[in-house]
Each structure stands twice: as C-alpha cells, then as structure tokens.
Design an enzyme around this catalytic site. Structure first.
Site, mmCIF file in Angstrom:
data_model
loop_
_atom_site.group_PDB
_atom_site.id
_atom_site.type_symbol
_atom_site.label_atom_id
_atom_site.label_comp_id
_atom_site.label_asym_id
_atom_site.label_seq_id
_atom_site.Cartn_x
_atom_site.Cartn_y
_atom_site.Cartn_z
ATOM 1 N N GLY A 10 0.812 -1.225 0.000
ATOM 2 C CA GLY A 10 0.000 0.000 0.000
ATOM 3 C C GLY A 10 0.840 1.267 0.000
ATOM 4 O O GLY A 10 2.079 1.220 -0.082
ATOM 5 N N LEU A 12 1.497 3.522 2.412
ATOM 6 C CA LEU A 12 2.435 3.625 3.527
ATOM 7 C C LEU A 12 3.376 2.427 3.569
ATOM 8 O O LEU A 12 4.591 2.584 3.703
ATOM 9 C CB LEU A 12 1.663 3.725 4.854
ATOM 10 C CG LEU A 12 2.553 3.668 6.097
ATOM 11 C CD1 LEU A 12 3.535 4.843 6.116
ATOM 12 C CD2 LEU A 12 1.704 3.645 7.363
ATOM 13 N N ALA A 58 -5.740 -1.875 5.823
ATOM 14 C CA ALA A 58 -6.996 -1.232 6.241
ATOM 15 C C ALA A 58 -8.049 -1.529 5.203
ATOM 16 O O ALA A 58 -7.736 -1.836 4.049
ATOM 17 C CB ALA A 58 -6.826 0.281 6.357
ATOM 18 N N THR A 99 -6.629 6.711 12.114
ATOM 19 C CA THR A 99 -7.072 7.773 11.212
ATOM 20 C C THR A 99 -7.653 8.989 11.929
ATOM 21 O O THR A 99 -8.186 8.874 13.039
ATOM 22 C CB THR A 99 -8.156 7.192 10.266
ATOM 23 O OG1 THR A 99 -8.706 8.238 9.476
ATOM 24 C CG2 THR A 99 -9.294 6.546 11.048
ATOM 25 N N TYR A 123 -16.415 3.604 9.057
ATOM 26 C CA TYR A 123 -14.964 3.509 8.892
ATOM 27 C C TYR A 123 -14.266 4.036 10.155
ATOM 28 O O TYR A 123 -13.432 3.344 10.753
ATOM 29 C CB TYR A 123 -14.502 4.298 7.657
ATOM 30 C CG TYR A 123 -12.998 4.484 7.600
ATOM 31 C CD1 TYR A 123 -12.143 3.388 7.469
ATOM 32 C CD2 TYR A 123 -12.426 5.752 7.689
ATOM 33 C CE1 TYR A 123 -10.766 3.556 7.437
ATOM 34 C CE2 TYR A 123 -11.055 5.930 7.648
ATOM 35 C CZ TYR A 123 -10.225 4.827 7.526
ATOM 36 O OH TYR A 123 -8.854 5.000 7.503
ATOM 37 N N LYS A 127 -12.089 1.854 12.947
ATOM 38 C CA LYS A 127 -10.681 2.143 13.241
ATOM 39 C C LYS A 127 -10.510 2.454 14.740
ATOM 40 O O LYS A 127 -9.529 2.034 15.359
ATOM 41 C CB LYS A 127 -10.187 3.317 12.396
ATOM 42 C CG LYS A 127 -10.149 3.046 10.893
ATOM 43 C CD LYS A 127 -9.079 2.055 10.470
ATOM 44 C CE LYS A 127 -7.694 2.637 10.549
ATOM 45 N NZ LYS A 127 -6.695 1.682 9.971
HETATM 46 N N1 LIG Z 1 -5.276 6.768 2.755
HETATM 47 C C1 LIG Z 1 -5.589 7.729 3.617
HETATM 48 O O1 LIG Z 1 -5.952 8.835 3.238
HETATM 49 C C2 LIG Z 1 -5.492 7.465 5.097
HETATM 50 C C3 LIG Z 1 -5.813 8.496 6.003
HETATM 51 C C4 LIG Z 1 -5.714 8.255 7.373
HETATM 52 C C5 LIG Z 1 -5.300 7.007 7.826
HETATM 53 N N2 LIG Z 1 -5.014 6.025 6.917
HETATM 54 C C6 LIG Z 1 -4.579 4.718 7.423
HETATM 55 O O2 LIG Z 1 -3.237 4.524 7.009
HETATM 56 C C7 LIG Z 1 -3.002 3.129 6.835
HETATM 57 C C8 LIG Z 1 -2.330 2.888 5.500
HETATM 58 O O3 LIG Z 1 -3.217 3.328 4.460
HETATM 59 P P1 LIG Z 1 -2.790 3.290 2.928
HETATM 60 O O4 LIG Z 1 -3.403 4.482 2.271
HETATM 61 O O5 LIG Z 1 -1.329 3.045 2.827
HETATM 62 O O6 LIG Z 1 -3.584 1.990 2.444
HETATM 63 P P2 LIG Z 1 -3.548 1.294 1.002
HETATM 64 O O7 LIG Z 1 -2.604 1.979 0.091
HETATM 65 O O8 LIG Z 1 -4.956 1.081 0.564
HETATM 66 O O9 LIG Z 1 -2.924 -0.136 1.332
HETATM 67 C C9 LIG Z 1 -3.646 -1.070 2.085
HETATM 68 C C10 LIG Z 1 -2.780 -2.300 2.199
HETATM 69 O O10 LIG Z 1 -3.499 -3.255 2.997
HETATM 70 C C11 LIG Z 1 -3.516 -4.501 2.313
HETATM 71 N N3 LIG Z 1 -4.699 -5.230 2.744
HETATM 72 C C12 LIG Z 1 -5.986 -4.808 2.732
HETATM 73 N N4 LIG Z 1 -6.795 -5.765 3.239
HETATM 74 C C13 LIG Z 1 -5.980 -6.807 3.581
HETATM 75 C C14 LIG Z 1 -6.193 -8.079 4.149
HETATM 76 N N5 LIG Z 1 -7.428 -8.499 4.494
HETATM 77 N N6 LIG Z 1 -5.125 -8.884 4.361
HETATM 78 C C15 LIG Z 1 -3.866 -8.484 4.023
HETATM 79 N N7 LIG Z 1 -3.596 -7.279 3.488
HETATM 80 C C16 LIG Z 1 -4.642 -6.460 3.259
HETATM 81 C C17 LIG Z 1 -3.505 -4.128 0.838
HETATM 82 O O11 LIG Z 1 -3.072 -5.218 0.070
HETATM 83 P P3 LIG Z 1 -3.571 -5.389 -1.478
HETATM 84 O O12 LIG Z 1 -3.051 -4.201 -2.209
HETATM 85 O O13 LIG Z 1 -2.958 -6.664 -1.912
HETATM 86 O O14 LIG Z 1 -5.059 -5.430 -1.399
HETATM 87 C C18 LIG Z 1 -2.494 -2.979 0.850
HETATM 88 O O15 LIG Z 1 -1.184 -3.494 0.884
HETATM 89 C C19 LIG Z 1 -4.347 2.449 7.042
HETATM 90 O O16 LIG Z 1 -4.434 1.981 8.361
HETATM 91 C C20 LIG Z 1 -5.358 3.558 6.854
HETATM 92 O O17 LIG Z 1 -6.542 3.337 7.593
HETATM 93 C C21 LIG Z 1 -5.080 6.221 5.580
#
Ligand SMILES: NC(=O)c1ccc[n+]([C@@H]2O[C@H](COP(=O)([O-])OP(=O)(O)OC[C@H]3O[C@@H](n4cnc5c(N)ncnc54)[C@H](OP(=O)(O)O)[C@@H]3O)[C@@H](O)[C@H]2O)c1
Length: 284
Positions: A10, A12, A58, A99, A123, A127
């Site tokens: 993902g 991060l 997530a 988040t 959501y 979290k």
């Molecule tokens: N994006 C935002 O704006 C934001 C804001 C605040 C907080 N956050 C938090 O920051 C963290 C990182 O977010 P991100 O944007 O980096 O997320 P992301 O790019 O969507 O990546 C999510 C990762 O989780 C993996 N994943 C999802 N479901 C899974 C499962 N059941 N088993 C194993 N792996 C799984 C995905 O794998 P695949 O690619 O193979 O599906 C991917 O590697 C999360 O906790 C999110 O809640 C994000």
C-alpha cells in the site's frame, strides 16, 4: 531490527519497505497472508520472528465501509487485535495505523492525542475499535493516527492518489471542483514512514498523531500542488454542502503531532510534503 509489515504493497507500507533500509524487512502479500485469517497471521509472525510487526492494512473505502460495517470491523478491528495478540505472543512490538476519521471535525484547531474521538462513520468507528482493542492488550504497541495519506504508490483500493488525480485532471484540461471548507493535514507517506522509523526506536509505546503539519483546505492543497508542479489547469473551489458526500466526513480533521515532536520527531509541513512528493515522483 527484524520487521514484518502487513499491507506492504500500500501507500504507507511500500514506503516503509523502501525506506527502512537498515532493517531486515519481510512484507507478505495479501494473497499470501490475509490478516483476517488469524492462523495465517500467527504462522507468518512465528516464521519471521520479527522484533516489530507493522500493520499498514486497512479497509478504508469510507462509503463501502458504511454499507458493509461487518467487513470494516473485521479488517479494522478484529484483524488488528489478532495481529497484536500474535505479535505479543512472539515477543514483538506492534505498530498499527489509525485515522483522523475517529474525530467528528467539530473543532477549529488541529486535534491532539488527548482529544475525545467521536467518529461520524463506520470507517471511523471501526478504526477506533481497532485502536481500543490494541490499547486493552496493554502491550508494547504504538497506535499512530494519520490524515490524508498520499504516496508515490497508488493505493490499491482507491486506484489513485489525491495529488496525482488533481495533477492528471489539470494536465488534461478537465475542470475540477474541490472543497474549500474542509480542512486536514495531508501527509506524504514517506514522511510518516520516517517518523515511524524514529518512533519504534524509542520504546515509548502509546497513542500518537503523525501528520504533516496543517491545517490546509483541500482546495488550497490542490492549488498549491498545481502551482508547485507548474501546471495551469482549471480548478474551482466548492463547498461541502455542494459536494454532498454519501457518508459524513469530518469538516476539520487536521492532527497535531505533539507527542512525536516532544520525542524529537517533529513532522514536516504539508507544503514540504508536496515538495518532497513531487521530487520523489519525478525521480528516475
Ligand atoms: N489513505 C488515507 O488517506 C489514510 C488516512 C488516514 C489514515 N489512513 C490509514 O493509514 C493506513 C495505510 O493506508 P494506505 O493508504 O497506505 O492503504 P492502502 O494503500 O490502501 O494499502 C492497504 C494495504 O493493505 C492490504 N490489505 C488490505 N486488506 C488486507 C487483508 N485483508 N489482508 C492483508 N492485506 C490487506 C492491501 O493489500 P492489497 O493491495 O494486496 O489489497 C495494501 O497493501 C491504514 O491503516 C489507513 O486506515 C489512511
């Protein structure tokens, strides 16, 4: 230090895998370890014997979470507790990311770690439940809230990053309207990865905010991204009232990263985030 990252593909997770070069890192793909499968998580942790387990997974499509809360809680709370328990059983520390959406947005200054959460969406609620389940385990764990994450890797569930989409639409001359009355602290994933690397050395476990310093409105952020990228595309401000999102989102959800700063890891500003992102994106 041996580190096991879940969610390493993902936004991060990929920055952690790429940038924590002084660590021995394993990052199983979701196809190999589904974090909802507690047995698979436990055997992965046992096989890698990490010092630290980092959960970057997530289920964060806010509208789908609203329609499918059981799925949201399964990934964002039950699976998080499973990873934490397995990490504790293996003697590893645990890092999990939460988040700004745990807050309701009824404020006018960046949220501190001591502010009371009140999520507006499933959501956010899922979290927050994940945070609380980890906290209840009273283990060596860091619960780290971030905000508006964007990185050079496209988020698999979203298929785009906010900045990329703004730049692409502007380059194509497509008109776009972005809210000017919602405020956040958009965070470059590489900055968060760097802060986490520092934090895990401290062994000062607990709840942290880690976001590039804001606040900034999404319209101002998008305008600045275009200016810094040297693109002159059509961009209009709009309002939350006109946008009418399917699921309520906090109006103001910038985070103050005070505890990190107190440990000597002050987060850069959102403007520095944009500069570094554009530099890294254009790097060969
Ligand atoms: N994006 C935002 O704006 C934001 C804001 C605040 C907080 N956050 C938090 O920051 C963290 C990182 O977010 P991100 O944007 O980096 O997320 P992301 O790019 O969507 O990546 C999510 C990762 O989780 C993996 N994943 C999802 N479901 C899974 C499962 N059941 N088993 C194993 N792996 C799984 C995905 O794998 P695949 O690619 O193979 O599906 C991917 O590697 C999360 O906790 C999110 O809640 C994000």
């Amino acid at each position: 230090m041996r580190v096991l990252v879940f969610g390493g593909s993902g936004q991060l997770g990929s920055e952690i895998v790429r940038r924590w070069t002084d660590c021995e890192i394993a990052a199983p793909a979701s196809a190999d370890v589904d974090v909802e499968d507690a047995a698979a998580v436990a055997s992965s942790i046992a096989a890698h014997a990490p010092d630290v387990v980092v959960n970057c997974t997530a289920f964060h499509n806010v509208d789908v979470c609203e329609r499918e809360p059981a799925r949201a809680f399964a990934v964002n709370a039950t699976a998080v507790e499973g990873m934490a328990r397995a990490a504790r059983a293996a003697g590893a520390a645990f890092v999990t990311i939460s988040t700004d959406y745990v807050f309701d947005g009824e404020t006018d200054r960046p949220y501190r770690e001591t502010d009371e959460p009140r999520p507006l969406s499933q959501y956010g609620a899922s979290k927050l439940e994940g945070e609380r389940r980890v906290e209840r385990l009273q283990m060596d764990a860091y619960v780290v809230r971030t905000c508006g994450l964007y990185g050079t890797r496209v988020s698999s569930s979203k298929g785009y990053t906010f900045v990329d989409r703004v730049l692409a639409k502007a380059r194509a001359g497509e008109p776009q309207a972005i809210v000017d009355d919602a405020f956040a602290s958009p965070t470059y994933a590489a900055h968060l990865a760097a802060a986490l690397r520092g934090l895990i050395e401290t062994r000062r476990y607990g709840l942290y905010h880690a976001a590039d310093a804001g606040p900034v409105s999404w319209f101002a952020f998008a305008s600045e991204a275009l200016r810094r990228a040297g693109i002159d595309g059509p961009l209009e401000p709009t309002s939350r009232a006109a946008w009418k999102p399917e699921t309520p989102r906090p109006r103001f959800s910038a985070l103050a990263s005070e505890r990190l700063a107190a440990l000597g890891f002050a987060m850069p500003t959102w403007g520095e985030g944009l500069s570094d992102y554009l530099r890294d994106k254009l790097a060969p």
